[in-house]
Design an enzyme around this catalytic site. Structure first.
Site, short mmCIF file in Angstrom:
data_model
loop_
_atom_site.label_atom_id
_atom_site.label_comp_id
_atom_site.label_asym_id
_atom_site.label_seq_id
_atom_site.Cartn_x
_atom_site.Cartn_y
_atom_site.Cartn_z
N GLU A 23 6.76 -30.55 -12.70
CA GLU A 23 5.46 -30.59 -13.41
C GLU A 23 5.75 -31.00 -14.86
OE1 GLU A 23 3.54 -26.78 -13.45
OE2 GLU A 23 1.64 -27.58 -14.16
N ARG A 37 14.42 -18.20 -11.64
CA ARG A 37 13.58 -17.09 -11.18
C ARG A 37 13.63 -16.93 -9.67
NH1 ARG A 37 8.88 -19.32 -14.37
NH2 ARG A 37 10.51 -20.76 -14.98
P1 AMP Z 1 6.98 -27.69 -8.98
O1 AMP Z 1 8.25 -28.40 -8.63
O2 AMP Z 1 6.03 -28.56 -9.78
O3 AMP Z 1 6.30 -27.09 -7.76
O4 AMP Z 1 7.34 -26.52 -9.98
C1 AMP Z 1 7.90 -25.35 -9.55
C2 AMP Z 1 9.02 -24.87 -10.43
O5 AMP Z 1 8.73 -25.03 -11.83
C3 AMP Z 1 9.25 -23.39 -10.24
O6 AMP Z 1 10.64 -23.16 -10.23
C4 AMP Z 1 8.54 -22.72 -11.39
O7 AMP Z 1 9.34 -21.69 -11.91
C5 AMP Z 1 8.37 -23.81 -12.45
N1 AMP Z 1 6.98 -23.95 -12.89
C6 AMP Z 1 6.19 -25.05 -12.71
N2 AMP Z 1 4.98 -24.88 -13.24
C7 AMP Z 1 4.96 -23.63 -13.75
C8 AMP Z 1 3.97 -22.85 -14.41
N3 AMP Z 1 2.74 -23.32 -14.64
N4 AMP Z 1 4.30 -21.58 -14.80
C9 AMP Z 1 5.54 -21.09 -14.54
N5 AMP Z 1 6.51 -21.78 -13.93
C10 AMP Z 1 6.25 -23.05 -13.54
#
Ligand code: AMP
Length: 179
Positions: free
Chosen positions: A105, A68
């Site tokens: 996550e 995305r």
């Molecule tokens: P993080 O590394 O935990 O900050 O996660 C960010 C990445 O994971 C981004 O590329 C988001 O597209 C995806 N992502 C993580 N959590 C979500 C969520 N709750 N909804 C949509 N995309 C998420």
């Protein structure tokens, strides 16, 4: 247009999907934002304007994180008037790369950047759709440093503030909506 009005339009285009892709995750689906030509255009225009005005200068490149982040990053690069560089999941780029592994996550991953994707020393804005734990963003920051360039900030559509990662990241973070 007022930022608050735009924020409300963006929020109404985002769909919460509980327990996707794993139990306990509230997935923010932004495909409706991409599907609305006017809303997407207004969003990217506002994010670009805020980023450049708060930074006080234009980055040399926008780097977007698969997948995305490609959509957000190319639109943002176009609005700012600079080139786009892809940060891809491991094994997808054809030439010499630098790599970085990190925790998500949900799960773990590796991302890569082509060594000659931009001149060393370039000032790079990192773009993605959403900031959660900050693992992806920090890995992208390290990756750009490994390539020899200079990360100067982050741009997201959404920041999930419960993780505290906006404060944990040392570089400036620009976003359109916070939850
Ligand atoms: P993080 O590394 O935990 O900050 O996660 C960010 C990445 O994971 C981004 O590329 C988001 O597209 C995806 N992502 C993580 N959590 C979500 C969520 N709750 N909804 C949509 N995309 C998420």
């Amino acid at each position: 247009m007022e930022k608050t009005e735009l924020t409300e339009r963006i929020k109404s285009a985002i769909v919460d999907v509980p327990d996707y892709p794993k139990k306990g995750i509230m997935f923010k689906d932004i495909t409706g934002l991409f599907a609305s030509h006017q809303l997407f255009k207004d969003t990217m225009h506002a994010l670009a304007a805020e980023t450049v005005s708060k930074l006080g200068f234009k980055p040399d490149f926008v780097a977007g994180i698969e997948a995305r982040g490609f959509i957000i990053g190319t639109a943002l690069a176009d609005e700012i008037g600079v080139g786009f560089v892809p940060i891809r999941k491991a094994g997808k780029l054809p030439r010499d790369v630098v790599s970085e592994s990190y925790d998500l996550e949900y799960g773990s991953a590796s991302i890569e950047l082509q060594k000659d994707s931009m001149p060393e020393g370039s000032r790079v804005l990192i773009a993605d759709d959403l900031l959660a734990t900050g693992g992806t963003a920090s890995a992208a920051e390290k990756l750009i440093k490994k390539q020899g360039s200079k990360p100067i900030g982050f741009a997201f559509i959404i920041v999930l503030s419960g993780f505290g990662s906006k404060d944990a990241l040392k570089l400036p973070v620009f976003e359109m909506v916070e939850y």
